[in-house]
Design a protein around this motif. Structure first.
Motif, PDB file in Angstrom:
ATOM      1  N   VAL A   1      -7.443 -10.351 -14.291  1.00 19.46           N
ATOM      2  CA  VAL A   1      -7.657  -8.930 -14.018  1.00 19.46           C
ATOM      3  C   VAL A   1      -9.141  -8.631 -14.116  1.00 19.46           C
ATOM      4  CG1 VAL A   1      -7.210  -6.573 -14.817  1.00 19.46           C
ATOM      5  CG2 VAL A   1      -5.373  -8.282 -14.872  1.00 19.46           C
ATOM      6  N   THR A   2      -9.672  -7.880 -13.147  1.00 17.84           N
ATOM      7  CA  THR A   2     -11.093  -7.525 -13.174  1.00 17.84           C
ATOM      8  C   THR A   2     -11.314  -6.289 -14.031  1.00 17.84           C
ATOM      9  OG1 THR A   2     -10.960  -6.099 -11.229  1.00 17.84           O
ATOM     10  CG2 THR A   2     -11.345  -8.460 -10.839  1.00 17.84           C
ATOM     11  N   GLU A   3     -12.551  -6.105 -14.447  1.00 16.02           N
ATOM     12  CA  GLU A   3     -12.894  -4.929 -15.241  1.00 16.02           C
ATOM     13  C   GLU A   3     -12.661  -3.650 -14.452  1.00 16.02           C
ATOM     14  OE1 GLU A   3     -16.910  -5.567 -16.433  1.00 16.02           O
ATOM     15  OE2 GLU A   3     -16.399  -7.071 -17.964  1.00 16.02           O
ATOM     16  N   GLU A   4     -12.917  -3.700 -13.149  1.00 11.61           N
ATOM     17  CA  GLU A   4     -12.731  -2.512 -12.301  1.00 11.61           C
ATOM     18  C   GLU A   4     -11.256  -2.125 -12.242  1.00 11.61           C
ATOM     19  OE1 GLU A   4     -14.562  -5.101 -11.535  1.00 11.61           O
ATOM     20  OE2 GLU A   4     -16.575  -4.200 -11.575  1.00 11.61           O
ATOM     21  N   GLU A   5     -10.362  -3.123 -12.088  1.00 10.62           N
ATOM     22  CA  GLU A   5      -8.926  -2.846 -12.035  1.00 10.62           C
ATOM     23  C   GLU A   5      -8.434  -2.282 -13.363  1.00 10.62           C
ATOM     24  OE1 GLU A   5      -7.532  -6.348  -8.878  1.00 10.62           O
ATOM     25  OE2 GLU A   5      -7.647  -6.771 -11.030  1.00 10.62           O
ATOM     26  N   PHE A   6      -8.893  -2.879 -14.443  1.00  8.51           N
ATOM     27  CA  PHE A   6      -8.506  -2.425 -15.781  1.00  8.51           C
ATOM     28  C   PHE A   6      -8.954  -0.983 -16.005  1.00  8.51           C
ATOM     29  CE2 PHE A   6      -9.556  -2.921 -20.541  1.00  8.51           C
ATOM     30  CZ  PHE A   6      -8.296  -2.489 -20.919  1.00  8.51           C
ATOM     31  N   ALA A   7     -10.212  -0.683 -15.695  1.00 11.06           N
ATOM     32  CA  ALA A   7     -10.749   0.660 -15.893  1.00 11.06           C
ATOM     33  C   ALA A   7     -10.041   1.679 -15.003  1.00 11.06           C
ATOM     34  CB  ALA A   7     -12.249   0.668 -15.626  1.00 11.06           C
ATOM     35  N   ALA A   8      -9.694   1.278 -13.774  1.00  8.97           N
ATOM     36  CA  ALA A   8      -9.044   2.210 -12.846  1.00  8.97           C
ATOM     37  C   ALA A   8      -7.684   2.654 -13.376  1.00  8.97           C
ATOM     38  CB  ALA A   8      -8.904   1.557 -11.481  1.00  8.97           C
ATOM     39  N   VAL A   9      -6.890   1.725 -13.898  1.00  9.37           N
ATOM     40  CA  VAL A   9      -5.574   2.083 -14.432  1.00  9.37           C
ATOM     41  C   VAL A   9      -5.719   3.003 -15.644  1.00  9.37           C
ATOM     42  CG1 VAL A   9      -3.463   1.182 -15.485  1.00  9.37           C
ATOM     43  CG2 VAL A   9      -4.521  -0.036 -13.587  1.00  9.37           C
ATOM     44  N   LEU A  10      -6.659   2.681 -16.531  1.00  5.86           N
ATOM     45  CA  LEU A  10      -6.872   3.545 -17.704  1.00  5.86           C
ATOM     46  C   LEU A  10      -7.326   4.937 -17.293  1.00  5.86           C
ATOM     47  CD1 LEU A  10      -8.622   1.100 -20.229  1.00  5.86           C
ATOM     48  CD2 LEU A  10      -6.278   1.957 -20.303  1.00  5.86           C
ATOM     49  N   SER A  11      -8.197   5.023 -16.292  1.00  8.71           N
ATOM     50  CA  SER A  11      -8.681   6.326 -15.824  1.00  8.71           C
ATOM     51  C   SER A  11      -7.533   7.150 -15.268  1.00  8.71           C
ATOM     52  CB  SER A  11      -9.770   6.141 -14.763  1.00  8.71           C
ATOM     53  OG  SER A  11     -10.891   5.462 -15.296  1.00  8.71           O
ATOM     54  N   ASP A  12      -6.686   6.532 -14.444  1.00 11.03           N
ATOM     55  CA  ASP A  12      -5.559   7.255 -13.845  1.00 11.03           C
ATOM     56  C   ASP A  12      -4.554   7.695 -14.898  1.00 11.03           C
ATOM     57  OD1 ASP A  12      -6.716   6.865 -11.389  1.00 11.03           O
ATOM     58  OD2 ASP A  12      -5.463   5.124 -10.871  1.00 11.03           O
ATOM     59  N   GLU A  13      -4.294   6.834 -15.866  1.00 15.78           N
ATOM     60  CA  GLU A  13      -3.234   7.112 -16.836  1.00 15.78           C
ATOM     61  C   GLU A  13      -3.674   8.104 -17.911  1.00 15.78           C
ATOM     62  OE1 GLU A  13       0.576   6.932 -18.345  1.00 15.78           O
ATOM     63  OE2 GLU A  13      -0.235   6.158 -16.448  1.00 15.78           O
ATOM     64  N   THR A  14      -4.944   8.039 -18.322  1.00 18.82           N
ATOM     65  CA  THR A  14      -5.423   8.928 -19.393  1.00 18.82           C
ATOM     66  C   THR A  14      -6.005  10.236 -18.870  1.00 18.82           C
ATOM     67  OG1 THR A  14      -7.642   7.930 -19.419  1.00 18.82           O
ATOM     68  CG2 THR A  14      -5.947   6.925 -20.820  1.00 18.82           C
ATOM     69  N   GLY A  15      -6.402  10.259 -17.596  1.00 19.13           N
ATOM     70  CA  GLY A  15      -7.042  11.457 -17.061  1.00 19.13           C
ATOM     71  C   GLY A  15      -8.505  11.580 -17.437  1.00 19.13           C
ATOM     72  N   HIS A  16      -9.067  10.546 -18.044  1.00 18.95           N
ATOM     73  CA  HIS A  16     -10.484  10.526 -18.425  1.00 18.95           C
ATOM     74  C   HIS A  16     -11.137   9.311 -17.784  1.00 18.95           C
ATOM     75  CE1 HIS A  16      -9.997  13.685 -21.501  1.00 18.95           C
ATOM     76  NE2 HIS A  16      -8.836  13.096 -21.777  1.00 18.95           N
ATOM     77  N   GLU A  17     -12.346   9.506 -17.279  1.00 22.62           N
ATOM     78  CA  GLU A  17     -13.038   8.442 -16.577  1.00 22.62           C
ATOM     79  C   GLU A  17     -13.405   7.297 -17.535  1.00 22.62           C
ATOM     80  OE1 GLU A  17     -14.518   6.403 -13.364  1.00 22.62           O
ATOM     81  OE2 GLU A  17     -13.420   8.306 -13.387  1.00 22.62           O
ATOM     82  N   VAL A  18     -13.021   6.087 -17.164  1.00 20.96           N
ATOM     83  CA  VAL A  18     -13.380   4.876 -17.913  1.00 20.96           C
ATOM     84  C   VAL A  18     -14.286   4.045 -17.025  1.00 20.96           C
ATOM     85  CG1 VAL A  18     -12.544   2.782 -19.036  1.00 20.96           C
ATOM     86  CG2 VAL A  18     -11.216   4.898 -19.202  1.00 20.96           C
ATOM     87  N   ASP A  19     -15.545   3.905 -17.438  1.00 16.90           N
ATOM     88  CA  ASP A  19     -16.529   3.181 -16.643  1.00 16.90           C
ATOM     89  C   ASP A  19     -16.403   1.679 -16.913  1.00 16.90           C
ATOM     90  OD1 ASP A  19     -19.060   1.886 -15.851  1.00 16.90           O
ATOM     91  OD2 ASP A  19     -19.730   3.938 -15.471  1.00 16.90           O
ATOM     92  N   PRO A  20     -16.169   0.861 -15.872  1.00 17.80           N
ATOM     93  CA  PRO A  20     -15.996  -0.582 -16.093  1.00 17.80           C
ATOM     94  C   PRO A  20     -17.247  -1.268 -16.628  1.00 17.80           C
ATOM     95  CG  PRO A  20     -16.121  -0.087 -13.746  1.00 17.80           C
ATOM     96  CD  PRO A  20     -16.015   1.224 -14.454  1.00 17.80           C
ATOM     97  N   ASP A  21     -18.429  -0.689 -16.365  1.00 16.10           N
ATOM     98  CA  ASP A  21     -19.674  -1.307 -16.835  1.00 16.10           C
ATOM     99  C   ASP A  21     -20.032  -0.900 -18.261  1.00 16.10           C
ATOM    100  OD1 ASP A  21     -20.105  -2.613 -14.387  1.00 16.10           O
ATOM    101  OD2 ASP A  21     -20.960  -0.790 -13.521  1.00 16.10           O
TER     102      ASP A  21
END
Length: 541
Positions: A130-150
């Motif tokens: 799993v890439t950092e971008e994919e991981f961050a995208a799911v967390l952002s969608d599920e929590t409603g708060h932006e998670v920056d992969p970098d």
């Protein structure tokens, strides 16, 4: 002289004798004063007449250091945390974790969403697919708060997961009967954390295989549905309360591991099997055959099988028996929730038992970046002999120099005996806490002998430097002056060695721990006792 006065007069010497006696019991009486003597057996007594345990340098074996596979997003914002009440909604964290499994198509045990003691939420995935971008995208969608992969996601795992890894591997080693093994964290230059596992008398391939198995145990229901056959996990390893030793199966082949299900999980397990038909029409409806270490799923008829699955691989399949099925069907099994998990051979059964008792490793280790150290038992035996010879030579050398220096047995003999008592106490302490002794500890013991005799020489020189010491008052005055000197030196040694003792710096840590313990025993026990002995021999008292 009455007993009370005798104790008051000689309490330092009595204290030394008590510590030496306890140390001798810990060293030579099998299971003498240990909390757990279950590891003591006749064979180990024959091989080792003492209760000492040896590490890799003196017993042979392997050390493997490897980082943990995964990535983590820490201190993420979620609606699961109530800052005013200081509470965390566990159900909401479970929902976020389930979303990670579903969206990232993760296998069992490869994601975790949890919080620390302060309520800060962290999410982890334990795979490099799993890439950092994919991981961050799911967390952002599920929590409603932006998670920056970098900025918000980093390689590695949380401190909480690493500590759980160390505890689980340690339990795994103990349950497997690998006496003298050890597991701990080590921080490398650059900040990367490694999990270090040391096991005596095991080669690298065996240890690597042991650490490769995460021990994720599941009971999976394999049953017919409208589309053919379906799978459903009905029980996980965490739901097992107690585990008994493996035993030959009553089915005629294979082995069984008797287990008892946790009372909280038992009703759901019973209900699932009732709903899926295992307890009525599905009884004795499994004919899947073993295929090596796995199960052959080639069949044409309907199957109702309970699969024992370890790390995603089915190792056995068996039917629901009439007695167990009827008890579940009538709702009586949950009040006495025990049954047997199957394995095809004894090795699988033993591994299953160990995994159930130790628990599953929360994440895999990255063996592509491992650091391995291995030593053969034959070479370790040579090191053990050489260590004994060097230790004896150091004692003889120090004794000879002391006698040459003072030419007075009243001064030199108690000095040597006191220094040796210090080593005996240290060895007894090591046996008591079952500390695996290594070459670094041997170096520490030699250093303790040297620094201990140094301190005793300071006491003797200070006491005898100005001539006659027949007066008790003069002796005590000079002894106090000498004790201040060795006390200051001891404090300096402890301060200098403390960073090495608390930091994970490999062999240096063992050397520092033994040196600090030796200094403390010397200042608190052996130096005052030597002063008492010297006072009785040198004064008119």
């Amino acid at each position: 002289m009455g007993p009370k006065r005798f104790i008051l007069e000689y309490w330092r010497l009595i204290l030394l004798l008590v510590f030496v006696s306890v140390a001798l019991v810990a060293l030579f009486i099998p299971g003498g004063i240990m909390a757990d003597d279950s590891y003591v057996d006749d064979e180990s007594i024959d091989d080792n007449p003492t209760n000492l345990e040896y590490g890799l340098g003196l017993d042979g074996g392997t050390r493997i250091s490897a980082p943990v596979v995964g990535m983590v997003a820490e201190d993420i914002e979620t609606d699961a945390t109530d800052e005013e009440e200081g509470s965390v909604d566990r159900e909401r964290l479970t929902e976020i974790e389930s979303a990670l499994y579903e969206e990232l198509d993760l296998d069992t045990g490869n994601a975790s969403v949890d919080h620390d003691d302060s309520g800060n939420v962290h999410a982890e995935v334990f795979t490099d697919e799993v890439t950092e971008e994919e991981f961050a995208a799911v967390l952002s969608d599920e929590t409603g708060h932006e998670v920056d992969p970098d900025d918000d996601v980093r390689d590695g795992v949380s401190d909480q997961t690493r500590a759980q890894m160390v505890d689980t591997i340690g339990s795994m080693i103990n349950e497997a009967g690998l006496s003298g093994g050890d597991t701990y964290e080590s921080e490398q230059v650059g900040g990367e954390h490694y999990v270090v596992t040391e096991v005596p008398d095991m080669d690298p391939d065996e240890l690597r295989e042991l650490l490769s198995d995460r021990g994720i145990v599941e009971v999976v229901a394999y049953y017919p549905d409208d589309d053919g056959q379906a799978n459903q996990t009905v029980l996980e390893g965490d739901d097992i309360a107690t585990v008994d030793p493996p035993e030959p199966s009553e089915r005629g082949s294979g082995y069984d591991v008797p287990v008892e299900v946790d009372s909280n999980a038992a009703p759901d397990f019973q209900e699932d099997l009732n709903d899926l038909g295992f307890t009525d029409e599905g009884q004795q409806m499994c004919s899947l055959e073993p295929d090596g270490d796995t199960v052959d799923f080639d069949h044409s008829d309907e199957q109702y099988c309970l699969l024992t699955v370890v790390d995603g691989e089915p190792i056995d399949a068996h039917s629901m028996g009439p007695e167990l099925g009827n008890n579940m069907n009538q709702g009586e099994w949950a009040s006495d929730p025990s049954f047997q998990m199957g394995a095809q051979n004894q090795q699988q059964a033993q591994g299953l038992s160990v995994s159930l008792q130790a628990g599953a490793m929360p994440a895999p280790l990255d063996f592509s970046e491992e650091q391995t150290y291995s030593l053969s038992p034959a070479l370790a035996d040579q090191f053990k002999l050489y260590s004994l010879l060097i230790g004896g030579l150091s004692v003889l050398t120090v004794s000879g120099m002391v006698f040459l220096r003072y030419r007075d047995v009243r001064v030199a003999t108690p000095m040597i005996l006191t220094a040796m008592a210090e080593v005996v106490i240290l060895l007894g302490f090591a046996a008591l806490i079952r500390m695996p002794l290594d070459l670094s500890h041997v170096a520490g013991f030699i250093a303790v002998v040297g620094t201990g005799v140094d301190d005793l020489i300071i006491i003797a020189d200070e006491v005898m430097d100005e001539g006659d010491v027949s007066s008790q008052r003069v002796f005590e005055s000079r002894f106090r002056k000498a004790f201040w000197i060795i006390g200051a030196a001891a404090a300096t040694t402890i301060i200098a060695m403390s960073p090495l003792a608390v930091m994970s710096l490999g062999d240096l840590q063992g050397f520092a721990i033994i040196t600090i313990l030796g200094v403390l025993i010397g200042v608190l026990i052996t130096r005052p006792a030597y002063g008492d002995i010297l006072q009785r021999l040198m004064t008119d008292k």
